[in-house]
Design a protein around this motif. Sequence first.
Motif, short mmCIF file in Angstrom:
data_model
loop_
_atom_site.label_atom_id
_atom_site.label_comp_id
_atom_site.label_asym_id
_atom_site.label_seq_id
_atom_site.Cartn_x
_atom_site.Cartn_y
_atom_site.Cartn_z
N ASP A 74 -4.09 19.37 34.65
CA ASP A 74 -5.16 18.39 34.75
C ASP A 74 -6.33 18.88 33.91
O ASP A 74 -6.36 20.02 33.44
CB ASP A 74 -5.56 18.10 36.20
N ASP A 91 0.48 19.64 30.55
CA ASP A 91 0.65 18.88 31.79
C ASP A 91 -0.44 19.22 32.81
O ASP A 91 -0.48 18.63 33.88
CB ASP A 91 2.03 19.16 32.40
N LYS A 127 -7.97 13.21 28.73
CA LYS A 127 -6.74 12.57 29.21
C LYS A 127 -6.36 11.47 28.23
O LYS A 127 -7.18 10.65 27.84
CB LYS A 127 -6.94 11.96 30.60
N ASP A 128 -5.10 11.47 27.86
CA ASP A 128 -4.53 10.43 27.01
C ASP A 128 -3.24 9.99 27.70
O ASP A 128 -2.22 10.66 27.57
CB ASP A 128 -4.27 10.97 25.61
N GLY A 129 -3.34 8.93 28.47
CA GLY A 129 -2.20 8.53 29.29
C GLY A 129 -2.00 9.57 30.39
O GLY A 129 -2.94 9.94 31.08
N ASP A 130 -0.78 10.08 30.51
CA ASP A 130 -0.48 11.09 31.53
C ASP A 130 -0.67 12.51 31.02
O ASP A 130 -0.49 13.46 31.76
CB ASP A 130 0.97 10.93 32.02
N GLN A 131 -0.99 12.65 29.75
CA GLN A 131 -1.12 13.98 29.15
C GLN A 131 -2.59 14.39 29.03
O GLN A 131 -3.45 13.54 28.81
CB GLN A 131 -0.53 13.97 27.74
N THR A 132 -2.81 15.66 29.17
CA THR A 132 -4.11 16.23 28.85
C THR A 132 -3.99 16.82 27.45
O THR A 132 -3.01 17.51 27.14
CB THR A 132 -4.51 17.32 29.86
N LYS A 157 -12.20 7.12 30.96
CA LYS A 157 -11.31 8.18 30.48
C LYS A 157 -11.96 9.54 30.68
O LYS A 157 -13.13 9.73 30.37
CB LYS A 157 -11.00 7.98 29.01
#
Length: 127
Positions: free
Chosen positions: A11, A9, A84-89, A49
């Motif tokens: 950044d 989670d 970053k892939d969507g909201d996930q790192t 991205k």
Amino acid sequence: MFHYTVMTDKDINEACETLEAQLKEEQFGVLWDFDLKSKLNEKGLDFNKEFRVLEVCNPKEAQRVLNQNLMVGYFLPCKMVVYKDGDQTKIGMPKPTSLVTMVDDQEITAMAEDIEKRLVACMDKSV
């Protein structure tokens, strides 16, 4: 599977900092931190991205594997990605054991297993 990936989670900057600290514990250093998004944008390309490529190396391990088989130099330094892939790192890498299958050398395979285990542990501790 030829790669290993973990999710966090954190950044992207915090994930890179944490990963670098964990790698240092295993005597791996980050030789290069390549910000792919910035470079592509600098070249006028639209890429939004967050994606960083870290080239990591443990000099003693590099010397050891190269003394055994120079062909392993094609895979050095080890590459790790943080993106970053969507909201996930995500933090990922190609598995050293997968890469060294190309040299067909059992001693190199054993070395790669040890290095992979240590790099996976660094990634796991970075989440």
